[in-house]
Design an enzyme around this catalytic site. Structure first.
Site, mmCIF file in Angstrom:
data_model
loop_
_atom_site.group_PDB
_atom_site.id
_atom_site.type_symbol
_atom_site.label_atom_id
_atom_site.label_comp_id
_atom_site.label_asym_id
_atom_site.label_seq_id
_atom_site.Cartn_x
_atom_site.Cartn_y
_atom_site.Cartn_z
ATOM 1 N N SER A 83 -23.092 2.783 -34.697
ATOM 2 C CA SER A 83 -22.836 1.560 -35.403
ATOM 3 C C SER A 83 -24.447 1.969 -36.360
ATOM 4 C CB SER A 83 -23.314 0.338 -34.412
ATOM 5 O OG SER A 83 -22.539 0.450 -33.570
ATOM 6 N N GLY A 84 -25.225 1.514 -35.742
ATOM 7 C CA GLY A 84 -26.213 1.830 -37.307
ATOM 8 C C GLY A 84 -27.263 2.841 -37.021
ATOM 9 N N HIS A 86 -29.069 4.640 -35.136
ATOM 10 C CA HIS A 86 -30.718 4.828 -34.222
ATOM 11 C C HIS A 86 -30.760 6.147 -32.983
ATOM 12 C CE1 HIS A 86 -31.413 2.169 -37.810
ATOM 13 N NE2 HIS A 86 -32.514 1.961 -37.740
ATOM 14 N N SER A 92 -24.416 9.773 -31.611
ATOM 15 C CA SER A 92 -23.921 8.938 -31.612
ATOM 16 C C SER A 92 -22.782 9.795 -33.082
ATOM 17 C CB SER A 92 -24.055 7.850 -32.668
ATOM 18 O OG SER A 92 -24.860 7.975 -33.418
ATOM 19 N N GLY A 154 -23.513 -2.148 -32.314
ATOM 20 C CA GLY A 154 -23.303 -2.369 -31.377
ATOM 21 C C GLY A 154 -24.404 -1.223 -30.187
ATOM 22 N N GLY A 155 -25.750 -0.115 -30.482
ATOM 23 C CA GLY A 155 -25.694 0.544 -29.943
ATOM 24 C C GLY A 155 -27.324 -0.456 -29.021
ATOM 25 N N TYR A 447 -33.778 4.229 -25.527
ATOM 26 C CA TYR A 447 -34.990 5.557 -25.811
ATOM 27 C C TYR A 447 -34.378 6.675 -25.219
ATOM 28 C CZ TYR A 447 -38.338 1.706 -27.224
ATOM 29 O OH TYR A 447 -38.989 0.675 -27.812
HETATM 30 P P1 FDA Z 1 -26.105 4.350 -33.137
HETATM 31 O O1 FDA Z 1 -24.757 3.812 -33.818
HETATM 32 O O2 FDA Z 1 -26.542 5.549 -32.611
HETATM 33 O O3 FDA Z 1 -26.085 4.303 -30.947
HETATM 34 C C1 FDA Z 1 -26.419 4.881 -30.023
HETATM 35 C C2 FDA Z 1 -25.586 5.232 -28.885
HETATM 36 O O4 FDA Z 1 -24.771 3.693 -28.617
HETATM 37 C C3 FDA Z 1 -24.376 5.889 -28.682
HETATM 38 O O5 FDA Z 1 -24.099 6.222 -27.509
HETATM 39 C C4 FDA Z 1 -23.740 5.605 -29.287
HETATM 40 O O6 FDA Z 1 -22.103 6.616 -29.424
HETATM 41 C C5 FDA Z 1 -23.071 4.278 -29.124
HETATM 42 N N1 FDA Z 1 -22.705 3.216 -29.731
HETATM 43 C C6 FDA Z 1 -23.228 2.387 -30.961
HETATM 44 N N2 FDA Z 1 -22.207 1.310 -31.436
HETATM 45 C C7 FDA Z 1 -21.370 1.210 -30.827
HETATM 46 C C8 FDA Z 1 -20.264 0.568 -30.278
HETATM 47 N N3 FDA Z 1 -19.513 -0.375 -31.549
HETATM 48 N N4 FDA Z 1 -19.544 0.871 -29.620
HETATM 49 C C9 FDA Z 1 -19.727 1.406 -27.776
HETATM 50 N N5 FDA Z 1 -20.379 2.706 -28.186
HETATM 51 C C10 FDA Z 1 -21.581 2.886 -29.341
HETATM 52 N N6 FDA Z 1 -35.095 -0.014 -28.969
HETATM 53 C C11 FDA Z 1 -35.341 -1.655 -28.654
HETATM 54 O O7 FDA Z 1 -34.624 -2.155 -27.541
HETATM 55 N N7 FDA Z 1 -36.249 -2.357 -29.439
HETATM 56 C C12 FDA Z 1 -36.546 -1.907 -30.691
HETATM 57 O O8 FDA Z 1 -37.641 -2.349 -30.925
HETATM 58 C C13 FDA Z 1 -35.812 -0.807 -30.657
HETATM 59 N N8 FDA Z 1 -36.933 -0.082 -32.079
HETATM 60 C C14 FDA Z 1 -35.887 0.441 -32.379
HETATM 61 C C15 FDA Z 1 -36.865 1.563 -33.885
HETATM 62 C C16 FDA Z 1 -36.222 2.075 -34.832
HETATM 63 C C17 FDA Z 1 -37.042 2.926 -35.558
HETATM 64 C C18 FDA Z 1 -35.072 3.100 -34.033
HETATM 65 C C19 FDA Z 1 -34.719 4.503 -34.078
HETATM 66 C C20 FDA Z 1 -35.268 3.274 -32.407
HETATM 67 C C21 FDA Z 1 -35.591 1.686 -31.760
HETATM 68 N N9 FDA Z 1 -35.213 0.899 -30.379
HETATM 69 C C22 FDA Z 1 -35.333 -0.403 -29.503
HETATM 70 C C23 FDA Z 1 -34.145 1.929 -30.235
HETATM 71 C C24 FDA Z 1 -32.522 1.264 -30.075
HETATM 72 O O9 FDA Z 1 -31.974 -0.132 -29.822
HETATM 73 C C25 FDA Z 1 -30.950 2.184 -29.970
HETATM 74 O O10 FDA Z 1 -31.535 3.718 -30.131
HETATM 75 C C26 FDA Z 1 -29.679 1.326 -29.887
HETATM 76 O O11 FDA Z 1 -28.769 2.173 -29.174
HETATM 77 C C27 FDA Z 1 -29.211 2.130 -31.696
HETATM 78 O O12 FDA Z 1 -28.138 0.956 -31.616
HETATM 79 P P2 FDA Z 1 -27.265 1.792 -33.017
HETATM 80 O O13 FDA Z 1 -26.573 1.221 -33.336
HETATM 81 O O14 FDA Z 1 -28.194 1.733 -34.285
HETATM 82 O O15 FDA Z 1 -27.455 3.005 -32.432
#
Ligand code: FDA
Length: 506
Positions: A83-84, A86, A92, A154-155, A447
């Protein structure tokens, strides 16, 4: 592989292949690299030797997602959902097995309904977009989620999600009303049709184990018209040890309107190596009130009115994202996705249930100076966090004083440099063993930390999954495994730290 995927995708979406091909990228496609890199948020996994997906699919509708799942299944590739982007360890978008990426960045609608005090937020939206869309409609509503605006819904929500309002409103997943998911059979399900078990599992049990989350319906929360932020710093030789020691008894117990994050960082000051401790805070109220509250509860902080800035909630979200001119910035910057921008980094986590004694804090500071770069972030719990039962969602760490994030970033890298920084994280984590929760030691799923165990999804899958699964979810791991076994018995949705199915009894 590309041709058979495209044929299937086109048939299932009833779209001509030439049209649908715009959302399916083979490695030979000139846009492949930029699509892949756009949401790589850790430069450690953006190198020429990083494993690359065979295909990237960027669906534009729910039915595209459903078709992508059904067309991937027969091809026997691992499907990574992004999704994002991160994920701190890149799960991901990397894999050591042949894989596709299902990239949801185009599924990003945010629909805010102030009358209903709710919003539908799509998986590919960023938190900044969510905050901005709420602010467009109301200046007295917000949503409790992370402080980094480019994190994906999403994540973040599937993994729990916390931010600087967690003491008042709990985690993001404590504020869910509904969700939409594509299951392993390509069906689009809402809360009612997926049932309470699966809804529970995707409320903190992790994305990527149960299906593809399309979005969540969330409760908006009330925020005051004026909030206060402040940052106060002290150094090791001038009060930081006392401040951190005392913070442990104030941060998790004070007024739930107050969230005081503690950042601890080794630094060089006047050519001397020392440690800086900084309290960064959000108070859901006026400056005068928080100053008088902390004069009583936390004199070691020495907070003065001049340290405080009053602003609106959306401005505080900008300020927390390191914008010192937050009161002058147009919140529209939250719509900027800052594509393909990241440094190299590593994170780990821990939970603390009993206060660390003063000499423990002192020895920690000395260790951090010795290691040189790795910093710590203490996030206080208490308030609403302690009111929610440990099995209400998969997130189990409710009754802790605070969470520790181990954090190290670097700008230039080489295998040697990387090894050194990863080692700092491991050494400090090991140093903290006596101070943090045990049996099992805790870790926060969002994390992501592959050091605590990975799953090869072979015959030992359950055993391997239990190692990291208990650290993330404790007893809730058992229910997650049962749900996983019921909804995805063939383990199609998997990654290096996904929930395993129950072992087949011999
Ligand atoms: P990404 O797309 O990388 O997905 C993360 C995981 O979720 C993977 O395993 C992926 O396959 C799965 N996933 C993603 N989308 C999905 C979907 N639609 N359906 C099913 N599975 C899916 N956390 C927090 O709680 N509070 C905070 O303040 C912060 N701050 C922060 C800052 C920075 C700079 C980073 C890099 C990270 C954080 N985080 C955080 C951690 C963040 O919440 C965590 O990395 C999330 O999983 C990121 O979601 P994304 O969709 O961006 O990640």
């Amino acid at each position: 592989v590309y041709d058979s995927f495209l044929k299937c995708f086109s048939e299932r979406t009833k779209s001509p292949q030439t049209e649908i091909a715009k959302n399916v990228f083979a490695q030979s496609n000139p846009s492949y690299s930029s699509v892949l890199r756009a949401y790589i948020r850790n430069a450690r996994f953006n190198t020429s030797s990083t494993p690359k997906p065979t295909i990237i699919v960027t669906p534009r509708s729910d039915s595209h997602v459903s078709a992508a799942v059904l067309c991937s299944k027969p091809l026997n590739f691992v499907l990574k959902i992004r999704s994002g982007g991160h994920d701190y360890d890149g799960l991901s978008y990397i894999s050591d097995k042949p894989f596709f990426i299902l990239d949801l960045s185009n599924i990003r609608d945010v629909t805010v309904d102030i009358a209903d005090q709710s919003a539908w937020i799509s998986a590919g939206a960023t938190l900044g977009e969510v905050y901005y869309r709420i602010w467009e409609k109301s200046k007295i509503h917000g949503f409790p989620a992370g402080v980094c605006p480019t994190v994906g819904v999403g994540g973040h929500l599937s993994g729990g999600g916390y931010g600087n309002m967690l003491r008042k409103f709990g985690l993001s997943v404590d504020n869910l009303i509904d969700a939409k998911i594509v299951d392993v059979n390509g069906q689009i399900l809402d809360r009612k049709s997926m049932g309470e078990d699966l809804f529970w599992a995707i409320s903190g049990g992790g994305g990527g184990s149960f299906g593809v989350v399309l979005g969540y319906k969330v409760k908006l929360v009330p925020v005051p018209q004026t909030v206060t932020v402040f940052r106060v710093e002290q150094y090791m030789d001038s009060g930081a040890v006392d401040m951190v020691t005392k913070w442990q008894s104030v941060g998790p117990k004070t007024d739930p309107n107050l969230f005081m994050r503690m950042l601890i960082q080794p630094v060089t000051r006047n050519k001397v190596k020392t440690v800086r401790a900084s309290v960064v805070a959000l108070y859901l109220g006026k400056a005068n009130d928080v100053v008088s509250l902390l004069a009583k509860e936390f004199p070691e902080l020495g907070l003065k009115k001049g340290d405080c800035k009053e602003m609106t909630w959306i401005q505080s979200a900008l300020w927390w994202n390191n914008d010192v001119n937050a009161t002058k910035t147009d919140p529209k910057v939250f719509l900027d996705r800052n594509l393909d921008s990241s440094s190299f980094g590593k994170r780990k986590s821990d939970y603390v249930a009993t206060e660390i004694p003063r000499d423990g804090i002192e020895s920690l500071f000395k260790k951090m100076i010795e290691l040189g770069k790795i910093g710590l972030v203490f996030n206080p719990y208490g308030g609403k966090m302690a009111e929610v039962a440990e099995d209400a969602t998969p997130f189990r760490h409710r009754n802790k004083l605070f969470k520790i994030q181990y954090s190290v970033n670097w700008k230039e890298s080489s295998p040697e440099i990387e090894k050194g920084f990863l080692n700092q994280a491991k050494v400090l984590h090991s140093f903290m063993t006596g101070f943090v929760s045990k049996n099992p030691r805790g870790a926060y799923l969002n994390y992501r930390d592959v050091d605590i165990g990975v799953n090869d999804h072979g015959v030992d899958s359950y055993k391997e999954g239990e190692v990291y699964g208990r650290m993330y979810f404790g007893q809730n791991f058992d229910r997650l495994v049962k749900i996983k076994t019921a909804v995805d018995p063939q383990n199609f949705f998997r990654n290096e730290q996904s929930i395993p199915t129950l072992p087949i009894s011999k």
